[in-house]
Write a protein that holds these residues in place. Sequence first.
Motif, PDB file in Angstrom:
ATOM      1  N   PRO A   1      33.294  29.815  46.356  1.00 32.89           N
ATOM      2  CA  PRO A   1      34.618  30.113  45.793  1.00 32.89           C
ATOM      3  C   PRO A   1      34.837  29.447  44.434  1.00 32.89           C
ATOM      4  N   GLY A   2      34.300  28.238  44.250  1.00 32.31           N
ATOM      5  CA  GLY A   2      34.452  27.550  42.966  1.00 32.31           C
ATOM      6  C   GLY A   2      33.822  28.341  41.840  1.00 32.31           C
ATOM      7  N   LEU A   3      32.594  28.801  42.067  1.00 28.61           N
ATOM      8  CA  LEU A   3      31.914  29.597  41.036  1.00 28.61           C
ATOM      9  C   LEU A   3      32.655  30.913  40.805  1.00 28.61           C
ATOM     10  N   ALA A   4      33.121  31.530  41.909  1.00 26.83           N
ATOM     11  CA  ALA A   4      33.850  32.798  41.776  1.00 26.83           C
ATOM     12  C   ALA A   4      35.116  32.607  40.954  1.00 26.83           C
ATOM     13  N   LEU A   5      35.796  31.472  41.165  1.00 26.31           N
ATOM     14  CA  LEU A   5      37.014  31.175  40.402  1.00 26.31           C
ATOM     15  C   LEU A   5      36.713  31.160  38.904  1.00 26.31           C
ATOM     16  N   VAL A   6      35.667  30.425  38.521  1.00 27.79           N
ATOM     17  CA  VAL A   6      35.329  30.298  37.101  1.00 27.79           C
ATOM     18  C   VAL A   6      34.903  31.645  36.521  1.00 27.79           C
ATOM     19  N   VAL A   7      34.002  32.333  37.224  1.00 29.50           N
ATOM     20  CA  VAL A   7      33.497  33.605  36.712  1.00 29.50           C
ATOM     21  C   VAL A   7      34.622  34.641  36.646  1.00 29.50           C
ATOM     22  N   GLY A   8      35.480  34.629  37.671  1.00 28.43           N
ATOM     23  CA  GLY A   8      36.596  35.568  37.692  1.00 28.43           C
ATOM     24  C   GLY A   8      37.530  35.358  36.506  1.00 28.43           C
ATOM     25  N   LEU A   9      37.829  34.103  36.213  1.00 26.36           N
ATOM     26  CA  LEU A   9      38.691  33.816  35.066  1.00 26.36           C
ATOM     27  C   LEU A   9      37.991  34.179  33.760  1.00 26.36           C
ATOM     28  N   ALA A  10      36.675  33.935  33.710  1.00 27.04           N
ATOM     29  CA  ALA A  10      35.934  34.210  32.471  1.00 27.04           C
ATOM     30  C   ALA A  10      35.968  35.697  32.118  1.00 27.04           C
TER      31      ALA A  10
END
Lengths: 270, 287
Positions: free
Chosen positions: A134-143
């Motif tokens: 979820p942490g990686l998804a959060l960053v990639v999603g925002l990017a």
Amino acid sequence: MIARPRRWATAVVTVAIALASLPLLYLATLSVRSRDDVLSGSLLPSKLYWDNWPDTFDAIDLTRFLVNSWIVALLAVVLTMALALPGAYYVARAGRAGDRLAAITMASYCAPPVVAVLPLFFMLRWAGLNNTLPGLALVVGLANLPVAVWLLDGFLRRVPREIEEAAWLDGLGHWATLRRIVIPLASPGIVAAALICFFLSYNELLFAISFQQQQSTQTLPVALSLFQGDRNIEFGQQAVASLVGIVPVYLIAVLAQRRLVAGLVAGAVK
Amino acid sequence: MRKTPASLSWPLIGALLLFSAFPFAYLIGLSLTDSTLARPLNGFSGLDNYADALASTAFKSSLWRSALFAVGAALLQLALGTALALLLAIRGRRLGWLGVALLLPLVTPPVMVGVAWKLLLAPVGGALPEIADTLGSSGFNPLGSSLGAFVSLLAIDTWQWTPFVTLLLYAALLGVPRELLDAARIDGASTRQLLRHVILPLIAGTLVAVFLLRLVIAFKVFDIVYVVTSGGPGFATTLSAFDIYRTGLQDFQVGEAAAATVVFSLLVGIFVTVVSRLHKRVREVAP
């Protein structure tokens, strides 16, 4: 018509595309060649060697990496779309204020992602989200947010204003109009934008390699970037691992090609 | 007409604050302090990190290398993409399966693109060296020389992105009104005159916009450097994003990497500003 249709134009385009497909065709041939066969110097397989496929799954945990990639990409797309849809609707309908928000969003896209790596690394650790999907998804999603806003803006603008106005007369607010009228009407474009964001998330390397230090949460691009290298002479296995990652996106791209082409074009040519 | 409520913009603004404003402020903080991965923002250190970053030959040279790569890639792909888009327009039929062919390079994960090309170029067992050998030039190993490695990365990036440029320009060409072309034909314009005086001015805005987009994306390149060359040989293909990653997350020089990032962002900012000015001008001039 720029000129009369010419056969040679088709011929040149076909040759260009044939040349462009060579790297991937080469991967496909490598995936069925043994190590000795590759090093022998011939260009094509002397004998089909299917062992590469099971061997690669034994050498690295491809299934897990593939599942991780899908989880991250799906979560990221949901996040991107949830934030981008109201944002893009505002950009499309709020006149000057909308233009300003669009300009700020695109300005943030101009900054190379490496800018955000260190700060986000500390932020994720503070939140206990480093090394998690979820942490990686959060960053990639925002990017991917600016890309999504940029694509969606074009589609949402095409929804006829009269329909929205009729919805307001029926007592719907802007949020309800967005959810019940605009999103259904613009759904082909929204699907295209979501797919493009899916590809971007699925393909992402920089954040994934910076934040996922444990194998259990690595995505396929990270795993493959660590698996390949000058010391790995298993060309066949590298090819198999690459193809395993490529095939799903190609399937989606082929199935949704009309929509995707229209989506990219609509985003760029407003 | 009702006013669009500002609440629609809040999720996006919140995300931008979280993902852009906060990281940038934090980055400035990191660049002005002694920081390690374990203990960020550990004591003010003035401009020491900037001095260190600018004293690093690897970083300084990566700046102009990144600029050269971004401008070179964008120009090359714009030229090839325009040519292909014109050919597609001259072909005069619907895209059909060519649409798929244009889509696939774009969606291929860059890491996999890198692996494919690296295997293709491998000095032992790679297809291209084998072909060169058959043609009588042995020892073909572009990744072994500085220029060869840089050109290889440009080629790989061009492989991935030219179809995208083609697609956007093809769409722009389809948008050129037919009556205009027919009228020019009736007035006796040759194909070359048509291109130069009718089509080019009409698609100039798209050309600059696509150039800008490609420039921005090319400054971000990291994956293919990481996979194909690891920045080498020497520093020949060390682009800034890769150098910053290495300084910060492999050598753990967090403060120096942060300062380098600020300098790199300024460089990108300058390029983007110049090209967007040009874009604005072209759009004002265009009919």
